[in-house]
Design an enzyme around this catalytic site. Sequence first.
Site, mmCIF file in Angstrom:
data_model
loop_
_atom_site.group_PDB
_atom_site.id
_atom_site.type_symbol
_atom_site.label_atom_id
_atom_site.label_comp_id
_atom_site.label_asym_id
_atom_site.label_seq_id
_atom_site.Cartn_x
_atom_site.Cartn_y
_atom_site.Cartn_z
ATOM 1 N N ASP A 91 -6.275 -6.336 6.067
ATOM 2 C CA ASP A 91 -6.303 -5.779 4.716
ATOM 3 C C ASP A 91 -7.698 -5.885 4.097
ATOM 4 O OD1 ASP A 91 -4.749 -4.855 2.273
ATOM 5 O OD2 ASP A 91 -5.594 -6.717 1.500
ATOM 6 N N GLU B 274 -8.652 -2.064 7.325
ATOM 7 C CA GLU B 274 -8.679 -1.241 6.122
ATOM 8 C C GLU B 274 -10.021 -1.515 5.459
ATOM 9 O OE1 GLU B 274 -6.505 -0.573 1.795
ATOM 10 O OE2 GLU B 274 -6.643 -2.555 2.701
#
Length: 593
Positions: A251, A288
């Site tokens: 993330d 990401e």
Amino acid sequence: MRHDFGLWAPEAERVELLLGARLEDAGRVEMALAEGGWWRAEADASAHDDRYAFSVDGGIAVPDPRSRHQPDGVHAPSRLVDSSTFAWSDAGWRGVPMERAAVYELHVGTFTAEGTFEAAATRLDHLVGLGITVVELMPVAAFPGRHGWGYDGVAPYAVHDAYGGPEGLARFVDAAHAAGLAVWLDVVYNHLGPSGNYLAQAGPYFTDRYHTPWGDAVNLDGPGSDEVRAYLLDNVEMWLTDYHLDGLRLDAVHALHDERAVHLLEELAALADDVAARTGIPRSLVAESDRNDPSTVARRGPGGAGGLGLHGQWVDDVHHALHVLLTGETAGYYADFAEPGAIGKVLGRTPFFHDGTFSTFRGRSHGAAVDLSVTEPWRFVASLQTHDQVGNRAVGDRVHHGIPAGRHAIGAALLLTAPWTPMLFMGEEWAASTPWQYFTDHEEEWLAQSIREGRRAEFAEHGWAADVPDPQDAGTVAASTLDWDEPGRSPHAQMLAFYSTLLRWRARTPPEARGTTGELTREDDGTGGEVIVVTRPGVVVLARLGGEGALELPRPEGELLAAFPPLSDDGDDTTTGPERSSLSPDSVVVLTR
């Protein structure tokens, strides 16, 4: 059975091991300071249901930062887990390499009504039939309460108990491998949630030298950061080895501030490659990243391209361009993607629309160019919908809720025939009627109220007039849970068949046959709509956005693969011979060559 307990607390003067679920009458064992700021003690916790916690310098009891299970919640004692006792049956599993990935993002808590790993495993046949090869689980690290997205997790080593705990995850992965599916897990290393975050009471896990949207950054390069990095590296090792996971989605890696010569991400990639070499099973780390930086996936080390060596990265630009094309929304970060050439650029030449170009949303130039002759296109994971892009809308409406079904199909066709690795968000494949909204389950009322007010204020600033669902309301979770009666009935079944046809074609067609680049043209159809044609070496997409009445067009050469709306049995378009095609408004035809 005696167990060796350890806690890294380099600044502590005294540490106690607490044994038992009830802290008020817990057994206490003095721990001894060992090398490197670690405190150690041997004890038998079996008489205490294997529950334990720590007290640093006489402070409150805190869970183990490396806890594998928090059965009573993130504020309660930890429980010992012996991962070696699970009976795996996947000895013959050989994995799924990145270039064969067709990814399906799912949230365990709302994928089924039961919201468990066990219930999710009963739907694996659906994913296999759809043509999916990789299941990507949203975060399962323990977080406050029962319901939540998982990005406010506070125990990175523990598997959320409400989903089924450690054994539930192991059983799910084992079942997925038996079905031929790889499993990736979304992990969050850039921050911990606000409730139940006890790491700072143990050691210097965070630093105020950098700031993130969630507060102080994780300490990756300051004093004490060797152990913090080891904490994260060991976590990756645990997921890939103890739980047999095939990959991790990392993330918001742009919030991992690290000024060392060897970035943490490079170390993580090297570790994953080492596990793959040891086991013979591909392990993929997918980032990401907000940077649009091709070095994220460029090869590292001698002979490489000087990159971090991660195996893939999300590319939001493809989503943004598709979203603007299909919906016409141009507010906020969508503004730049209203440029007529945006969709052609991200589907024909590069996954990054901003590859050094000026971003009006950021007020500066952004990104860098990708050389697709060096970096394989499948390293870029693209999507039409994601948990972020749906759930962070005020009412969690999916892209297909506001457009005709044919327009949704056009988006699917453009995504699934592109050279990038496609990712679906659960329910997208049958045009699920359910929204996917933001929900939490915090026990602190001040925190719950702060979240409510923050979301209302945020959307009010953007002119959203509708009521924003209460994240703490159980009805918000229920509304976001998939309805598994839908895939078998019209009109959902027709969309499911369209997605499945394209995904199965993709699975049997190697990347080089699909083509790494393409040409996209857009022309006014003369009735207020437009015709879009995408031509690649192995496939052609012929689509019509909007317009009025039927439109006769020259048919490109190729064999009919799929069409939406579905073609009638007696229509000319069911054969490959006719020279012309008739397209209704918001329709699409896909042909292979």
